[in-house]
Design a protein around this motif. Structure first.
Motif, PDB file in Angstrom:
ATOM      1  N   GLY A  24       0.797  -1.217   0.000  1.00 55.62           N
ATOM      2  CA  GLY A  24       0.000   0.000   0.000  1.00 55.62           C
ATOM      3  C   GLY A  24       0.833   1.272   0.000  1.00 55.62           C
ATOM      4  N   ASP A  25       2.127   1.142   0.336  1.00 62.89           N
ATOM      5  CA  ASP A  25       3.026   2.295   0.350  1.00 62.89           C
ATOM      6  C   ASP A  25       3.600   2.596  -1.030  1.00 62.89           C
ATOM      7  N   LEU A  26       3.254   1.793  -2.034  1.00 67.50           N
ATOM      8  CA  LEU A  26       3.865   1.925  -3.349  1.00 67.50           C
ATOM      9  C   LEU A  26       3.069   2.801  -4.301  1.00 67.50           C
ATOM     10  N   ALA A  27       2.512   3.878  -3.784  1.00 64.45           N
ATOM     11  CA  ALA A  27       1.818   4.856  -4.631  1.00 64.45           C
ATOM     12  C   ALA A  27       2.830   5.500  -5.577  1.00 64.45           C
ATOM     13  N   ASP A  28       2.360   5.970  -6.726  1.00 64.47           N
ATOM     14  CA  ASP A  28       3.259   6.554  -7.716  1.00 64.47           C
ATOM     15  C   ASP A  28       4.106   7.691  -7.153  1.00 64.47           C
ATOM     16  N   GLY A  29       3.541   8.484  -6.261  1.00 62.56           N
ATOM     17  CA  GLY A  29       4.264   9.623  -5.716  1.00 62.56           C
ATOM     18  C   GLY A  29       5.214   9.291  -4.578  1.00 62.56           C
ATOM     19  N   ALA A  30       5.232   8.046  -4.143  1.00 65.47           N
ATOM     20  CA  ALA A  30       6.104   7.666  -3.019  1.00 65.47           C
ATOM     21  C   ALA A  30       7.568   7.770  -3.436  1.00 65.47           C
ATOM     22  N   LEU A  32      11.369   6.925  -3.165  1.00 63.04           N
ATOM     23  CA  LEU A  32      12.067   5.704  -2.774  1.00 63.04           C
ATOM     24  C   LEU A  32      12.943   5.916  -1.542  1.00 63.04           C
ATOM     25  N   ARG A  33      13.716   6.984  -1.531  1.00 66.71           N
ATOM     26  CA  ARG A  33      14.660   7.192  -0.437  1.00 66.71           C
ATOM     27  C   ARG A  33      13.970   7.730   0.816  1.00 66.71           C
ATOM     28  N   GLN A  34      13.083   8.712   0.663  1.00 61.12           N
ATOM     29  CA  GLN A  34      12.482   9.352   1.816  1.00 61.12           C
ATOM     30  C   GLN A  34      11.265   8.592   2.341  1.00 61.12           C
ATOM     31  N   ASP A  35      10.300   8.310   1.482  1.00 56.94           N
ATOM     32  CA  ASP A  35       9.043   7.708   1.926  1.00 56.94           C
ATOM     33  C   ASP A  35       9.168   6.209   2.202  1.00 56.94           C
ATOM     34  N   LEU A  36       9.910   5.510   1.350  1.00 52.94           N
ATOM     35  CA  LEU A  36      10.079   4.062   1.549  1.00 52.94           C
ATOM     36  C   LEU A  36      11.311   3.735   2.382  1.00 52.94           C
ATOM     37  N   GLU A  37      12.067   4.780   2.707  1.00 48.99           N
ATOM     38  CA  GLU A  37      13.240   4.673   3.582  1.00 48.99           C
ATOM     39  C   GLU A  37      14.306   3.722   3.045  1.00 48.99           C
ATOM     40  N   LEU A  38      14.519   3.770   1.730  1.00 52.08           N
ATOM     41  CA  LEU A  38      15.616   3.007   1.144  1.00 52.08           C
ATOM     42  C   LEU A  38      16.894   3.816   1.302  1.00 52.08           C
ATOM     43  N   GLU A  60      23.602   6.254 -13.711  1.00 49.15           N
ATOM     44  CA  GLU A  60      23.562   7.172 -12.570  1.00 49.15           C
ATOM     45  C   GLU A  60      22.980   8.530 -12.943  1.00 49.15           C
ATOM     46  N   ARG A  61      23.223   8.985 -14.145  1.00 51.26           N
ATOM     47  CA  ARG A  61      22.699  10.298 -14.558  1.00 51.26           C
ATOM     48  C   ARG A  61      21.168  10.325 -14.586  1.00 51.26           C
ATOM     49  N   ASP A  62      20.530   9.153 -14.662  1.00 51.37           N
ATOM     50  CA  ASP A  62      19.075   9.078 -14.691  1.00 51.37           C
ATOM     51  C   ASP A  62      18.451   8.828 -13.321  1.00 51.37           C
ATOM     52  N   TYR A  63      19.247   8.734 -12.276  1.00 50.51           N
ATOM     53  CA  TYR A  63      18.699   8.475 -10.937  1.00 50.51           C
ATOM     54  C   TYR A  63      17.641   9.490 -10.510  1.00 50.51           C
ATOM     55  N   PRO A  64      17.809  10.790 -10.822  1.00 50.83           N
ATOM     56  CA  PRO A  64      16.752  11.739 -10.428  1.00 50.83           C
ATOM     57  C   PRO A  64      15.394  11.410 -11.072  1.00 50.83           C
ATOM     58  N   ALA A  65      15.397  10.816 -12.254  1.00 48.52           N
ATOM     59  CA  ALA A  65      14.148  10.481 -12.943  1.00 48.52           C
ATOM     60  C   ALA A  65      13.439   9.297 -12.302  1.00 48.52           C
ATOM     61  N   VAL A  66      14.181   8.506 -11.512  1.00 51.00           N
ATOM     62  CA  VAL A  66      13.591   7.307 -10.905  1.00 51.00           C
ATOM     63  C   VAL A  66      13.542   7.434  -9.381  1.00 51.00           C
ATOM     64  N   ALA A  67      13.367   8.647  -8.902  1.00 48.71           N
ATOM     65  CA  ALA A  67      13.364   8.899  -7.459  1.00 48.71           C
ATOM     66  C   ALA A  67      12.052   8.513  -6.795  1.00 48.71           C
ATOM     67  N   THR A  68      10.994   8.326  -7.612  1.00 52.48           N
ATOM     68  CA  THR A  68       9.696   7.926  -7.067  1.00 52.48           C
ATOM     69  C   THR A  68       9.287   6.585  -7.679  1.00 52.48           C
ATOM     70  N   LEU A  72      10.056   5.442 -11.546  1.00 50.94           N
ATOM     71  CA  LEU A  72      10.731   4.189 -11.850  1.00 50.94           C
ATOM     72  C   LEU A  72       9.888   3.335 -12.800  1.00 50.94           C
ATOM     73  N   VAL A  73       8.596   3.275 -12.558  1.00 50.39           N
ATOM     74  CA  VAL A  73       7.691   2.522 -13.439  1.00 50.39           C
ATOM     75  C   VAL A  73       7.735   3.117 -14.850  1.00 50.39           C
ATOM     76  N   GLU A  74       7.638   4.428 -14.958  1.00 51.56           N
ATOM     77  CA  GLU A  74       7.668   5.099 -16.254  1.00 51.56           C
ATOM     78  C   GLU A  74       8.989   4.811 -16.990  1.00 51.56           C
ATOM     79  N   TYR A  75      10.096   4.886 -16.251  1.00 46.88           N
ATOM     80  CA  TYR A  75      11.417   4.676 -16.846  1.00 46.88           C
ATOM     81  C   TYR A  75      11.531   3.244 -17.380  1.00 46.88           C
TER      82      TYR A  75
END
Length: 80
Positions: A24-30, A32-38, A60-68, A72-75
């Protein structure tokens, strides 16, 4: 790869890397680092798990695009 396949792959990868994260925590806006505490190591393992299961390498240059979860799903959908 379509959106649903990408979402399934991302959810499975997060489940492997962070089994304590509730589905249930895997909403699109979650975030990864802050909300899911990875932490940074978990994030790198997630990127490696995605690459292994889908063949989608995330440089690594694309990490900002996969921050949620949604990013990540879109990428994965766009590159898979």
């Amino acid at each position: 790869m379509n959106q649903q396949d990408a979402r399934t792959a991302v959810q499975a990868a997060i489940g492997q890397v962070a089994p304590d994260v509730e589905p249930g925590d895997l909403a699109d806006g979650a975030r990864l680092r802050q909300d899911l505490e990875l932490d940074s190591l978990d994030f790198l393992r997630l990127v490696e798990t995605i690459a292994g299961s889908t063949g989608v390498d995330i440089p690594e240059r694309d990490y900002p695009a996969v921050a949620t979860v949604g990013g990540l799903v879109e990428y994965v959908a766009a590159h898979g």
